[in-house]
Design a protein around this motif. Structure first.
Motif, PDB file in Angstrom:
ATOM      1  N   UNK D 174       8.367   8.805  14.219  1.00  0.00           N
ATOM      2  CA  UNK D 174       9.101   8.267  15.372  1.00  0.00           C
ATOM      3  C   UNK D 174       9.057   6.739  15.359  1.00  0.00           C
ATOM      4  N   UNK D 176       8.252   3.700  17.608  1.00  0.00           N
ATOM      5  CA  UNK D 176       7.495   3.487  18.848  1.00  0.00           C
ATOM      6  C   UNK D 176       7.929   2.168  19.474  1.00  0.00           C
ATOM      7  N   UNK D 249       7.024  -0.647  16.727  1.00  0.00           N
ATOM      8  CA  UNK D 249       6.222  -0.357  15.530  1.00  0.00           C
ATOM      9  C   UNK D 249       6.966   0.692  14.717  1.00  0.00           C
ATOM     10  N   UNK D 251       7.021   2.782  11.069  1.00  0.00           N
ATOM     11  CA  UNK D 251       6.322   3.097   9.828  1.00  0.00           C
ATOM     12  C   UNK D 251       7.268   2.905   8.645  1.00  0.00           C
ATOM     13  N   UNK D 320       4.301  -7.717   9.624  1.00  0.00           N
ATOM     14  CA  UNK D 320       3.997  -6.512   8.857  1.00  0.00           C
ATOM     15  C   UNK D 320       2.497  -6.302   8.801  1.00  0.00           C
ATOM     16  N   UNK D 321       2.055  -5.147   9.234  1.00  0.00           N
ATOM     17  CA  UNK D 321       0.645  -4.774   9.134  1.00  0.00           C
ATOM     18  C   UNK D 321       0.486  -4.034   7.802  1.00  0.00           C
ATOM     19  N   UNK D 323      -2.020  -3.326   5.962  1.00  0.00           N
ATOM     20  CA  UNK D 323      -3.095  -2.347   5.825  1.00  0.00           C
ATOM     21  C   UNK D 323      -2.673  -0.954   6.297  1.00  0.00           C
ATOM     22  N   UNK D 324      -1.780  -0.916   7.270  1.00  0.00           N
ATOM     23  CA  UNK D 324      -1.372   0.363   7.848  1.00  0.00           C
ATOM     24  C   UNK D 324       0.086   0.719   7.548  1.00  0.00           C
ATOM     25  N   UNK D 326       2.902  -0.663   8.596  1.00  0.00           N
ATOM     26  CA  UNK D 326       3.727  -0.619   9.802  1.00  0.00           C
ATOM     27  C   UNK D 326       4.430  -1.955  10.014  1.00  0.00           C
ATOM     28  N   UNK D 328       6.476  -4.535  12.348  1.00  0.00           N
ATOM     29  CA  UNK D 328       6.464  -4.863  13.766  1.00  0.00           C
ATOM     30  C   UNK D 328       7.682  -5.713  14.098  1.00  0.00           C
TER      31      UNK D 328
END
Lengths: 365, 365, 365, 365
Positions: D174, D176, D249, D251, D320-321, D323-324, D326, D328
């Motif tokens: 999804x 978020x 957020x 993915x 951009x995260x 590590x995860x 994701x 943003x």
């Protein structure tokens, strides 16, 4: 001028300088904008609201040196710098609108008394036009140098002039002005006391021992009052970013106390400023009749400062405390627009022969 | 639990009633709290800050009927209701602290002049003790009925009393008070003008033709002033939920103008109120010396209203405009605590023989 | 300890240090408070809300040297300083509550990964008790060293623990947490971007590339989740001084999607935390039923951050988006109280054998 | 003036209707503005920011009946009224811009599912042009009926389109979206929960069980995503009057996680929208490089909502995260301008052949 106005903004990193840029960007007659600063940071980082405007900072000295190619220079510098730069700019043929206090006093002694330093360009003081457009419109077309008024002063002047020039005020009593200014008025230089966490939900009174702008206000109100006036000015920053809220209490002459009423005051103000776009375009008088009973609170009876934020308007409301013989005036403006950059652009329009309202017609939020 | 305080709060749905409940919940000597209202909504929904407190609304008439089992009843009802309920409550043996205006005037005519209706319990007016604990502490232990002062009035009284009782003020000049109150002061009844979207970033002046609390203030200040005083009270709601910020300008007697200074004023105030916990516990005088030069803004020289929010403290700052002979007073309190519920609990403590500061020692945020 | 608690607060100039002092001043069991700082400014000027408290700053090194006369030392210092001071303080016999991040990780490598520097007291990490009182209450009476959790982490932990420990969450999906923190969370050091004029009416997102507290949160949530979790933490400062608002979206296990509902979630939460003062005193679940139709906005269905400001409470609300199989959690606390100083005092109470709620029972504003 | 635009604004008493009037007053091509409402109050009292504009309320039915003399009618009415009025207006030859939700779905079943009532003008749905000017510019010149998008939807669409259309998002996860809207978004109808005293310093989450605009958003994002998308929309009102802050957020597809970075995202966004006035005029991407170290907070790295208030701009920031995995997105606009009235005027400009930016060039405050 065939190709549009070329303007520089010296001192472009502060809130006032950024606001002059913002207004010039929306002005259809302006073709070149040169913001200048000493540090030359990223313009977009300094003024995030102008993201992508394409403006960038220039060197203030280079801009000054190239002043002959400019139509107008806005000085948004700290007190003391305008009087150093103005002579060179004027010599080069640019017209100068100074948003600092350097040219607001006719008398260099008065400047020294208020600011504690010697004036370095006293020869320019006589020709500087005090830039309340509404009151000095005729002098602006020929002006080379305009002293833009302070935000407290212009808001109080517009609010009190009709009352004083009508002879309603008791000359023996001080004018009491409680003014609340937004935190942009405290400047962009960081200090703990003006952090968001400190000001949130609070009021920051300051300079109650005598505000630096009180003498300028006394000076400018003595004309309409027809004699010297004493101004008790109490200032605070309120928990909002923009806007000046002025609340004035004026003792009415003994012999007029019975005749005066809110209606009489409203009549005077609407005669003085006209109504809506037909009158003084940027000065609007709130004549809303009272709803409900006399003891009810009616929050629409006076203007609120949020209603002028983002605009060049000054809204004015009046009332009368008949029991105590005191006239009340509420006068609000955006401290960065009508109180600074907007008045400066309004002055520029008149100086350069444009319609006075060009680029300034946006209503408040 | 034999000695615990059993209290009712009639009019428990408004901000004042909720605040009395909040303070009583944190009071170690209180064993029973009965909030009452006409509508009996969900207590948690009405006062979300008290989520899970276990309190629920009772019927106001039932609570009144059972008053003989109560030690104290707080009346947080609109003007007019307290004078209807008080006689029955007193007859039942409960002590009554009225947070409305019903018992603030000694003279029923004065009540009618200010509120426009006839007083229905004039026989109780002589015995009602005016509840500024700091000034009427001795009368409280025996009081059956306390008239809790209005939030503007108590904040202004605490701020001006030392100045007036010292004889510094020119009796021929009005006292000018510009007061800014948080929006909880506008009540919980919904109306468009006090929506968040309307008040955000604004100021809402109101009642400039003569505020309803000005006569109460003139009445209460005449004592310390040693004669009648005229109060020019100008009120506005500011864009914060809680707190009263009062800024007063007081003309100093001609013959004292040379002698007065900020230091003289500070000395007078600290003599009057003492220092810190040793003096009047809830009144604190800001005597911070000026940092930096005289023309600098020093925001720590006066108290800010955010510093007392959530507390029963009143912070006071003073200054002197020597050039114009005007003393300045800044006085701030939380309108719902020191200005209402906190003073009420402080009065209750004295009435019932508890330490005056019980349940009220929390400092501001 | 016969005569009450003697406490020091090292790093007393920041918002957290000031808040520890504020709470200790209202704590009936505390007899001595020694705030310490490097600069030793005026305490009243640094914390104007504590005007007249009588506290003054001491030298941090002198306080550390005299630790044997103290019962407890609160470390409110920047990351890195606590691990330097703690060994000496513990050796002297004081118990230490560290409000920085220095002792929050069991593994020194995890500390280095998050903070970029080597841990200098790794030998103390095993004994440090992680200070969420609600979850580690049993370990506190014997603890010498407590690692007080970060404000985001404790608010999210309290909000998510019942959901995760019930096994409702899909372990393959990240937990999405959007957190808004007040500006006191940005610290007291002045910088332009956090001036009132900049933050007013705005939101300041930051660290979206990966917030420093996400690993701490992942670490602490893995326990209740029964396995490793990924946390997508998005942080911003909101335009208020105090408070943390956390909104979490948690994908529910496929097989449970039909069974879950807001009611099921509320039952789980109230089982976990109890109700009101009978359950976990400082954790309150908002179980208000929906008013009006399903498509109506009902602002009382979830807690608002203003309702916990000034208090040690954490309010929690839940909901369920059945169409998308996503559980929603809203969890709010005062970042300086439950998120820092209040939890620290709550931990102190348990460590020293006092009632856990002593000095902390005040409800929010 | 023969060619000037004659416009009506039906539903002129709410915030959106007032804002359409405000923008039309500053539009150089508009010669007639007819605000209409059922109650016909004082226009100045309803919209104090437009004091003295000379506008007054007309009867909505009379304006509808005289639609043949109008060029364009803005419908700012509650859901359900536009579909009743539009047929008559269109028959009379006026072009209609509907700011409600009535014509936003192509499918009348989708309307019924979201709003709970039958659509009464389903025959008009196929021709209604969805009014995100940036994406549907080509359809506007011939449109008779424009469905202006909701404020959440347009701000999210502009923020997410480049990411989705580039194929970066994992289609199985999804999206978020945590959205914070100003309180003008809660409407002008008074209710206690949105009083200033309630919202001040708080956040009001609502509709977490599934927001009414989520289906519209899922519908509109499925195009750029190339397939159905699930949107987890969490909404709250924040303590400011104007502006929408959206934090998303997303993915990233597993196979792209190593390649993506903030720089890659910025490149995609600037390719999509261009730069400054050369690209999509009203969409500006914040590409400010990080100042200081990676773990430092840098509040200029993303846009703040205050920077677009009062303007028709949408500012977008990305991160951009890694590590995860994701991405943003932060996307901000003024909910009443770009999110409503500004987009409507932008659409009008294109429909009537004016330069798209006419009357809308003002930068944010």
């Amino acid at each position: 001028m065939s190709n549009g106005i070329r303007a520089a903004v010296i001192g472009g990193t502060g809130y006032t300088g950024g606001e002059v840029c913002r207004l010039l960007l929306g002005h259809p007659g302006v073709t070149e904008i040169l913001p200048a600063s000493r540090h030359q940071e990223s313009f977009d980082r300094t003024h995030p609201n102008l993201l992508g405007s394409g403006l960038r900072f220039h060197d203030a000295d280079e801009v000054t040196a190239a002043a002959s190619e400019l139509d107008v220079v806005f000085l948004c510098t700290p007190s003391g710098e305008a009087m150093r730069r103005a002579p060179e700019l004027l010599k080069a043929g640019a017209r100068v609108i100074d948003l600092s206090a350097d040219f607001r006093f006719t008398d260099p002694q008065a400047y020294r008394a208020a600011y504690g330093t010697e004036h370095t360009a006293p020869e320019l003081l006589p020709e500087a036009v005090y830039g309340v457009t509404e009151f000095h419109r005729d002098l602006l077309p020929d002006a080379r140098l305009v002293a833009n008024p302070g935000c407290y002063v212009i808001t109080a002047l517009l609010g009190l002039e009709p009352l004083l020039s009508a002879g309603f005020a008791d000359p023996s009593a001080p004018l009491h002005i409680a003014a609340v200014n937004g935190t942009t008025g405290a400047g962009v230089k960081p200090r703990t006391e003006i952090l968001h966490a400190e000001v949130f939900g609070s009021m920051l009174p300051y300079s109650l021992q005598g505000h630096r702008h009180a003498p300028e206000l006394e000076d400018r109100l003595s004309g309409p009052a027809g004699g010297p006036v004493t101004v008790d000015l109490s200032t605070a920053h309120g928990p909002f970013a923009r806007g000046i809220h002025i609340q004035a209490s004026v003792r009415v002459r003994e012999e007029l106390r019975e005749e005066i009423s809110r209606e009489v005051l409203l009549t005077r103000y609407t005669e003085r400023y006209g109504t809506g776009a037909e009158g003084e375009y940027f000065v609007r008088v709130n004549a809303e009749p009272q709803l409900g009973g006399l003891t009810d609170k009616d929050y629409r009876r006076y203007p609120g400062v949020a209603g002028v934020v983002g605009s060049n308007f000054c809204h004015i409301g009046v009332d009368y405390d008949a029991r105590r013989g005191i006239a009340k005036v509420v006068s609000v403006s955006d401290n960065l627009v009508k109180g600074a950059a907007g008045s400066a652009v309004q002055n520029m329009n008149v100086m350069l022969g444009h319609d006075e309202t060009t680029g300034l017609r946006t209503y408040g939020l």
